[in-house]
Design an enzyme around this catalytic site. Structure first.
Site, short mmCIF file in Angstrom:
data_model
loop_
_atom_site.label_atom_id
_atom_site.label_comp_id
_atom_site.label_asym_id
_atom_site.label_seq_id
_atom_site.Cartn_x
_atom_site.Cartn_y
_atom_site.Cartn_z
N LYS A 79 0.84 -1.20 0.00
CA LYS A 79 0.00 0.00 0.00
C LYS A 79 0.88 1.25 0.00
CE LYS A 79 -3.91 2.03 2.56
NZ LYS A 79 -4.81 1.86 3.73
N SER A 154 -9.68 2.09 2.93
CA SER A 154 -8.78 2.81 2.04
C SER A 154 -7.81 1.91 1.29
CB SER A 154 -7.98 3.83 2.87
OG SER A 154 -7.18 3.16 3.85
N SER A 178 -10.07 -0.42 7.13
CA SER A 178 -9.51 -0.22 5.79
C SER A 178 -8.82 -1.42 5.18
CB SER A 178 -8.53 0.96 5.80
OG SER A 178 -9.24 2.16 5.95
#
Length: 485
Positions: A79, A154, A178
């Site tokens: 990420k 996210s 997330s």
């Protein structure tokens, strides 16, 4: 048949039999990215040249007799809020558009020690603020199961890349759901570890008392291997816990006889769609058939979790994001005549709307005259939420419920309505406030869209969560189904 249809342990065996090379895995990853990335848009930055060099170096040193770890040579995505030395890290924000870190996050160092191969950096909501990936400053990631739907957020890029078969597994971060929410939307396995289980050093902070890095994988077994590799005490992170790291894969016995499951009535109540509710009840029948028992319980303060979370996380964000001032690193406005203009214009031009919204809310909650009424009260409610979990865990081994109230919604459907978007995290947020671990595993479909089952455990008891998740996974075939891109 794609190499990515195999579990990590199968690929490890093929490497040892010399039927496969690390270069083959990396080739397969970039070939798949070339085929589907224009539809999914999960990656912000690819690291192809370095990945191929790493793969060649691992092939050259590989010995079938050596004790290579299970993750040796496996392709992974990271990420884009986890810093990677010499590889651009943007947090999907214009304010960090050209930021090249000069060090690796601890989890990235641990992956290097496990000899994985980093394929690239994955898209996300800007500074991890969002539930749909539509808040990225650069592109919208699409759900591989239905390209008109969001992948969740996210860590939407992290979940979509695994679901689309672009990488074997990925790292995400979870502040209020997330990892688990996009895992549910994309039909993969996502774990938020106990707060302190995995080092946060090198994770760009959103809300420091809630953020936690965790693994997103296709199977529970792979998830256990990846958590094993990234867990442990880190002297660089004062919040990482000095607790033993058990053999997580060793807990995957398939045996849940006599296990006591709590099902909070609040998690199956108002706002949860009928398809989601039914999929959880069906999952409980499967676990009952395996010898577990379940009872309905109450987590009475969970109805305050959403308000508590947005006050606390926004307050911490307003403090953490103050470092982005145009002076030290990141974007600097060209439109400034003095220092105050530099601060104001850099942030106005560099941050997106959702980030600005949360900074404003957090600054208000921390301001003189409002601190006691908002921030302090939210901290007290957080304690009550944590106590709710502790009370339930005195009698039960795990808590089970849905991961999300609905399947993935359409891109653009909720972006103008922040409140509806925030409610998407209503079932995952209490886990972060209490600091306990939670996993999402696929448990059904609604109109071709995956649904997730959330299993929550006691502090530092990821082993029991994995045991339950693995037993359920082996008794069903939801994890074997793949999107047709």
């Amino acid at each position: 048949m794609s190499l990515f249809d195999h579990k990590v342990s199968d690929l490890h065996e093929l490497l040892h039999k010399k039927e496969l090379k690390v270069s083959d895995l990396v080739d397969e990853s970039y070939k798949r990215i070339a085929d589907v990335e224009n539809k999914v848009q999960a990656f912000l930055t690819l690291d192809e040249e370095r990945a191929r060099q790493t793969a060649k170096a691992l092939d050259d040193k590989f010995s079938a007799d050596a004790a290579n770890g299970l993750l040796f040579g496996m392709p992974i995505g990271v990420k884009d809020n986890i810093v990677t030395k010499g590889l651009r890290t943007t947090c999907a924000s214009k304010i960090l558009e050209n930021f090249d870190p000069i060090y690796d996050a601890t989890v990235v160092q641990k992956l290097a020690q496990a000899e994985t191969v980093t394929i690239g950096k994955l898209n996300m909501d800007e500074f991890a603020m969002g539930s749909s990936n539509e808040n990225s400053g650069f592109q919208k990631t699409h759900n591989p199961w239905n390209l008109e739907r969001v992948p969740g957020g996210s860590s939407g890029g992290s979940a979509a890349a695994v679901a689309a078969g672009e990488v074997l597994f990925s790292l995400g971060s979870d502040t209020g759901g997330s990892i688990r929410q996009p895992a549910a939307f994309c039909g993969v396995v996502g774990l938020k570890p106990t707060y302190g289980r995995v080092s946060r050093f090198g994770l760009v902070a959103f809300a420091s008392s809630l953020d936690q890095i965790g693994p997103i994988t296709r199977t529970v077994e792979d998830n256990a291997y990846l958590l094993q590799a990234i867990s442990g005490l880190d002297p660089m992170d004062s919040t990482s816990a000095n607790v033993d790291v058990p053999n997580f894969a060793g807990s995957l016995t398939g045996d849940v006889k006599g296990l006591k499951i709590a099902v909070p009535k609040e998690y199956l109540g108002e706002g949860v769609s009928e398809s989601v509710r039914q999929s959880v009840l069906d999952a409980l029948k499967v676990l009952e058939g395996l010898g577990a028992v379940w009872e309905e319980v109450s987590l009475p303060h969970s109805k305050y979790a959403l308000a508590t979370y947005y006050l606390l996380s926004s307050s911490e964000a307003s403090a953490n994001l103050a470092r982005f001032d145009g002076v030290r690193y990141g974007y600097r406005t060209p439109n400034a005549d003095n220092l105050l203009d530099l601060y104001k214009n850099t942030r106005a031009e560099g941050f997106g709307d959702e980030v600005k919204r949360r900074i404003m809310l957090g600054t208000f909650a921390l301001s003189s005259g409002y601190y006691d009424a908002y921030y302090k009260k939210a901290q007290k409610v957080r304690t009550l939420i944590k106590q709710d979990f502790e009370n339930v865990f005195e009698k039960y081994d795990v808590i089970v419920g849905p991961t999300t109230p609905t399947p993935a919604f359409k891109i653009g459907e909720n972006i103008e309505d922040p409140m509806t978007m925030y409610v998407n995290d209503i079932l995952t947020i209490p886990v972060n406030l209490a600091g306990v671990p939670g996993i999402s595993v696929p448990c059904g479909f609604d109109g071709g869209l995956p649904l997730g089952l959330q299993i929550i455990g006691k502090h530092f008891d990821e082993a029991t969560i994995y045991r339950v998740a693995h037993a359920f996974e082996q008794a069903t075939d939801y994890h074997k189904q793949k999107p047709q891109l």
